[in-house]
Write an enzyme that holds these catalytic residues in place. Structure first.
Site, mmCIF file in Angstrom:
data_model
loop_
_atom_site.group_PDB
_atom_site.id
_atom_site.type_symbol
_atom_site.label_atom_id
_atom_site.label_comp_id
_atom_site.label_asym_id
_atom_site.label_seq_id
_atom_site.Cartn_x
_atom_site.Cartn_y
_atom_site.Cartn_z
ATOM 1 N N GLY A 109 0.840 -1.196 0.000
ATOM 2 C CA GLY A 109 0.000 0.000 0.000
ATOM 3 C C GLY A 109 0.870 1.238 0.000
ATOM 4 C CB CYS A 156 5.485 -4.141 0.370
ATOM 5 S SG CYS A 156 6.320 -2.578 -0.001
ATOM 6 C CG HIS A 213 5.945 -5.796 -4.254
ATOM 7 N ND1 HIS A 213 4.659 -5.673 -3.787
ATOM 8 C CD2 HIS A 213 6.570 -4.627 -3.965
ATOM 9 C CE1 HIS A 213 4.497 -4.475 -3.243
ATOM 10 N NE2 HIS A 213 5.645 -3.820 -3.326
ATOM 11 C CD GLU A 232 2.910 -8.619 -4.829
ATOM 12 O OE1 GLU A 232 2.603 -7.446 -4.587
ATOM 13 O OE2 GLU A 232 3.711 -9.286 -4.132
ATOM 14 C CG ASP A 280 -16.418 -12.309 -18.826
ATOM 15 O OD1 ASP A 280 -15.600 -13.241 -18.777
ATOM 16 O OD2 ASP A 280 -16.087 -11.111 -18.872
ATOM 17 C CE LYS A 333 -12.366 -11.558 -19.790
ATOM 18 N NZ LYS A 333 -13.727 -11.385 -20.341
#
Length: 529
Positions: free
Chosen positions: A75, A102, A187, A189, A245, A385
């Protein structure tokens, strides 16, 4: 569904959705919740019940359980400032492992008695790191990570030990194995951290003890049963756009309730060239569904006349869609529920947790408050998705439909900068057709995740036939992605770009210049509006 869950508490960082995706790719369900979510919500889960209209009492799907771990995201705040975002300290005594990334690591340190402040130096980008032997780092081969911080943990809380360090960050990762609390200053990710996904997998399996029960085949069965419970014996209409979708959502509901489902395809005058004909033919002949088409082009375009603000466009389109569905449902004798192909990125970008509203998706933030339906059925609301596509394949939906080019519900309205006029619609529709035709000829229609043209509203000087022109610029946009949350621009071959540019300028009246958008997301979004 009672899958194992990792809860990701959102503190407004730009990579937060990637954390959830990495965890899901490891076979564990991950759910993003606001940083200040009540403890009970964290323990019980909420993603299946977040729809703005829920099922009637007694029909609401059972909340998820089996919380296995919590991840605190990055953040922009400094934890020591008065107005910084903070979660409840109770998080750390729930008996499940907690991983801070973080800002999340700094917050954990701050709340548990450590010291956080400006580090020896800020670190941004690839950084060499030294790892200690720890289950969190099992199997790692790389010694580089992606840093993005000004503040650092200067002193770890009591009971914590350092398990990684860099030249400028002595406490780059820490652990309290007794309490199962962990922190990473870098990070894990992002793809820029080699083996970062493996670290998150290690957290799920080595630390949290997950089995990995998030599988598409099992999910389809659970979703179909959930739909049956919610719909009961009611009649249902589905907002069918022809995109992946809404198609997967429609097939799920059709498998659950059969012919009590009627799909409604609305031509709002903002479709791509030949879109309506292709969709109607495909669904009736290939999938055998009940489907009706409503020509509402004049109605939508009248409402949008003179509107240039993109958020207003989305909200007008969102409300008008609902009104059309309500009217068509009445013609059918009434329907209690409306099916939408809402997916997780729609929810996140429309404002979720500490994240800002990026754009109000017509099926989330663009929904009107007064809706006559008893409830919404949104079976894909918790999926990214790529997960929707995998689910579609497990349902037996034809490959060419599952991998069909994504197309936004607001259609060409958000690919026209400024007011929508018939002439501008013609320019973007014809240029888009040329672009898609050339990409298909080049055999790249599945390699590129999404591609389209944009009417920029900018006019430039040109020369045609020895005469001066002052006509519009068309932008070409092509991106690669798996989840719609992060994208890279596609590196199209120069000969292909040349053919596309030449054809658009030669064949589309009113255009004298073509530009190629080489922006990634973030900082840009996929669509221009």
């Amino acid at each position: 569904m009672n899958n194992e869950r990792i809860v990701v508490l959102d503190f407004g960082g730009q990579y937060n959705q990637l954390i959830a995706r990495c965890v899901r790719e490891a076979g564990v369900f991950a759910e993003i919740l606001p940083y200040d979510a009540p403890i009970q919500r964290i323990l019980e889960g909420s993603v299946l019940n977040e729809s703005p209209l829920t099922a009637s009492q007694g029909d609401t799907p059972k909340a998820q359980s089996s919380l296995k771990g919590i991840i605190l995201t990055g953040g922009p705040d400094s934890v020591y400032l008065e107005d910084s975002l903070r979660c409840s300290p109770e998080i750390f005594s729930l008996g499940v492992p907690v991983l801070g990334i973080c800002y999340g690591m700094q917050l954990m340190a701050y709340l548990l008695g450590g010291h956080v402040g400006k580090g020896l130096a800020s670190e941004f980008g690839h950084t060499e790191i030294t790892f200690e032997d720890h289950p969190l780092f099992a199997g790692l081969s790389s010694q580089h990570v992606w840093m993005n911080h000004n503040d650092s943990v200067l002193a770890a809380p009591p009971g914590f030990v350092t398990i990684a360090s860099t030249a400028h960050c002595p406490i780059a990762a820490f652990a309290n194995d007794a309490k199962k609390l962990y922190g990473l200053q870098f990070h894990a990710e992002v793809k820029h951290t080699p083996n970062g996904a493996l670290m998150l997998r290690n957290f799920c399996y080595n630390i949290c003890g997950c089995r990995g029960d998030w599988q598409m085949a099992d999910l389809s069965t659970a979703l179909i049963e959930q739909i049956r419970r919610q719909a009961g014996q009611s009649s249902v209409v589905c907002a069918l756009s022809g995109g992946v979708d809404s198609s997967v959502a429609a097939v799920l509901v059709h498998k659950a309730i059969g012919n009590r489902l009627t799909c409604i395809f609305v031509d709002h005058g903002l479709l791509r060239k030949n879109e309506a004909e292709e969709v109607i033919t495909f669904y009736k002949e290939t999938l055998g569904m009940n489907i009706i088409m409503v020509d509402a082009a004049k109605r939508f375009l009248d409402k949008l006349a003179g509107v240039s603000d993109p958020e207003r466009k989305r909200k007008i389109i969102g409300e008008e869609f609902i009104r059309v569905f309500e009217e068509e449902a009445l013609k059918l004798g009434g329907a209690d529920y409306l099916v939408q192909g809402t997916i997780y990125p729609d929810v996140i970008e429309s404002g979720s947790g500490a994240a800002a509203v990026i754009k109000s998706h017509h099926n989330v933030g663009g929904l009107p408050e007064d809706i006559s339906f008893k409830g919404l059925i949104e079976p894909l609301r918790s999926l990214f998705k790529d997960e929707v596509r995998r689910l579609g394949e497990t349902l037996g939906i034809p490959h060419r439909l599952v991998w069909r080019q994504p197309f936004p519900g607001p259609g060409l309205a958000i690919r026209i900068m400024g007011d929508i006029t018939p002439d501008r619609l013609r320019i973007v529709r014809d240029s888009d057709w040329i672009f898609r035709e050339e990409v298909a000829k080049a055999g790249l229609d599945e390699a590129i995740w999404q591609y389209f043209t944009v009417f920029t509203g900018i006019q430039t000087v040109g020369v045609m036939g020895d005469g001066r022109t002052y006509e519009y610029v068309v932008a070409v946009r092509a991106v690669t992605s798996t989840d719609a949350m992060t994208v890279e621009f596609a590196e199209l071959p120069w000969p292909l770009l040349r053919r596309i540019s030449q054809r658009i300028i030669n064949e589309v009246e009113g255009c004298n210049r073509v530009v190629y958008d080489i922006s990634s997301k973030p900082p840009a979004t996929i669509e221009w509006e």
